[in-house]
Design a protein around this motif. Structure first.
Motif, short mmCIF file in Angstrom:
data_model
loop_
_atom_site.label_atom_id
_atom_site.label_comp_id
_atom_site.label_asym_id
_atom_site.label_seq_id
_atom_site.Cartn_x
_atom_site.Cartn_y
_atom_site.Cartn_z
N ALA A 1 0.83 -1.21 0.00
CA ALA A 1 0.00 0.00 0.00
C ALA A 1 0.86 1.25 0.00
CB ALA A 1 -0.93 -0.03 1.21
N TRP A 2 1.91 1.28 0.83
CA TRP A 2 2.81 2.44 0.85
C TRP A 2 3.52 2.62 -0.49
CZ3 TRP A 2 8.22 1.52 0.57
CH2 TRP A 2 9.01 2.68 0.64
N HIS A 3 3.90 1.53 -1.12
CA HIS A 3 4.67 1.59 -2.35
C HIS A 3 3.86 2.16 -3.52
CE1 HIS A 3 8.17 0.35 -4.70
NE2 HIS A 3 7.36 -0.12 -5.62
N TYR A 4 2.55 1.84 -3.56
CA TYR A 4 1.74 2.21 -4.72
C TYR A 4 0.74 3.34 -4.43
CZ TYR A 4 3.57 -1.81 -7.22
OH TYR A 4 4.40 -2.69 -7.85
N THR A 5 0.93 4.06 -3.35
CA THR A 5 0.03 5.16 -3.02
C THR A 5 0.83 6.46 -2.97
OG1 THR A 5 -1.34 3.66 -1.72
CG2 THR A 5 -1.68 6.02 -1.39
N GLU A 6 0.42 7.44 -3.74
CA GLU A 6 1.10 8.73 -3.80
C GLU A 6 0.38 9.81 -3.00
OE1 GLU A 6 4.02 9.32 -4.98
OE2 GLU A 6 4.27 7.27 -5.69
#
Length: 423
Positions: free
Chosen positions: A337-342
């Motif tokens: 989630a952290w990796h793909y959320t801007e």
């Protein structure tokens, strides 16, 4: 939806069709033979009787000499010998004539422009012929029923080794290193060759699984020592008051990364042990405790990215869960989630039977959702230096533990991972 018949049913159908064709051809042959013999024999018999009558010299002789059941007519005849209208159209040769419920065999001869017709009652012959046809039809039906029974018995006999072989191949013990070979249980025929092929393939598969398990176990075990060295060195660095803020941040990052690597190595080691058949150690771990630890671990990376980290504990699951594997699943989903959320949020919610991790990131198209749980598959928005192993590891852990992981979309964008924990 495509409908496929089983092999045994196809054998039965083929056997019944073949028997039906043979029995049908035999029945038609009997019927045609009866008609041909009928025409040949009766033509000869009636032709001889008509020739005998034509050699008579007077009308009185004709009245006395026709055989019982025979009627004689000719063109220009008087009284009983007058040629009826229904017989005038008959051409020379053999015919069948029907008058109401009565049927006759007729033989016609043309002599000096005059038609001579001899009829013979064939009612008794027709009755015998009908009985013969009924017998032939019943025989045809009985042959189909017999073919169905024999085909079923033959299919069971032929398919039985194949069914037994498939059960042996599907049995989980067949992948064990000490599993006996399959080929000696079967005759030296096609099924025996198939069993030998399975032996060869299963042998290679067992070797590959053994190499994978040994590699995973050995690597996981050997990496523990250097990871402990890294972790202890990072802790010593953090205790040094002479470090400036930048160096302290780097040391903290090293400590966090080594901790994550240690947990990952422990996860692989326990998965390798599970594949070997040993039971994973379970503990009465509090799911909310694992969740709170991971929230604290990921709060700084997520909030430093400008995202909101939300945590809700509606009703935490209760049961005996492996803490390392639970932390691996929940941590990898938070990392994903952290990796793909801007922008937006990352939310962790504990439920009665599991937990949900939701984000407002780029989301995953429906056509790619199933593939996302395969190794080395990454989303369309590829960022960072990940290898695409996080979700694959989550899937493997869930399958090993009997858990379920579900992926759904979030409107207007984002992903929602729901994990159902089975104690």
């Amino acid at each position: 939806m495509e409908f496929r018949l089983s092999l045994s049913r196809r054998i039965v159908i083929a056997f019944v069709l073949m028997s039906s064709l043979v029995a049908g051809a035999f029945a038609l042959g009997i019927v045609e033979t009866v008609h041909v013999v009928e025409e040949k024999l009766l033509s000869t018999e009636l032709g001889g009787d008509l020739d005998r009558l034509l050699r008579m010299e007077t009308m009185e002789d004709w009245k006395l000499h026709p055989e019982p059941g025979q009627l004689f007519y000719f063109s220009g005849g008087q009284d009983d010998f007058a040629l009826p209208h229904d017989l005038k159209h008959l051409k020379p040769g053999f015919h069948e004539v029907f008058r109401g419920e009565l049927s006759y065999h007729a033989f016609v001869r043309l002599v000096d422009g005059r038609h001579y017709v001899l009829l013979q009652d064939q009612s008794e012959f027709e009755n015998r012929e009908r009985v013969l046809f009924v017998v032939v039809f019943i025989g045809f039906l009985l042959s189909i029923v017999l073919a169905l029974v024999l085909g079923w018995l033959l299919a069971r006999k032929v398919i039985e080794p194949v069914v037994r072989l498939s059960r042996q191949v599907r049995h989980r013990d067949q992948l064990l290193p000490l599993a006996p070979p399959l080929a000696p249980d079967y005759a030296a025929d096609e099924v025996g060759e198939l069993a030998a092929a399975f032996d060869s393939t299963l042998g290679r598969l067992r070797d590959a699984l053994t190499r994978e398990q040994l590699f995973t176990s050995d690597v996981s075990h050997e990496l523990r020592t250097p990871l402990m060295v890294l972790a202890s060195s990072a802790e010593l660095l953090l205790e040094n008051p002479a470090l400036d803020a930048r160096a302290r941040a780097q040391a903290a990052r090293i400590a966090r990364a080594s901790g994550e690597m240690r947990e990952l190595v422990q996860t692989f080691l326990e998965l390798a042990r599970a594949q070997k058949g040993s039971t994973l150690v379970q503990a009465d771990v509090a799911v909310e405790q694992v969740a709170e630890e991971l929230i604290e671990q990921w709060r700084e990376p997520i909030e430093s990215k400008g995202l909101r980290l939300e945590y809700q504990c509606l009703q935490a699951p209760r049961g005996a869960f492996n803490p390392t594997l639970l932390r691996t699943v929940m941590g990898n989903l938070l990392r994903n989630a952290w990796h793909y959320t801007e922008q937006g949020h990352v939310r962790l919610t504990l439920l009665e039977h599991g937990f949900v991790i939701e984000d407002s990131g780029v989301g995953i198209p429906e056509s790619e959702r199933e593939a996302m749980f395969k190794p080395f598959v990454r989303g369309g928005e590829q960022r960072g230096d990940g290898l695409g192993l996080g979700l694959s590891l989550v899937q493997r852990v869930c399958e090993a533990q009997g858990w379920q992981v579900q992926l759904a979309a979030v409107e207007p964008s984002g992903c929602r991972f729901k994990v159902l924990l089975a104690p």
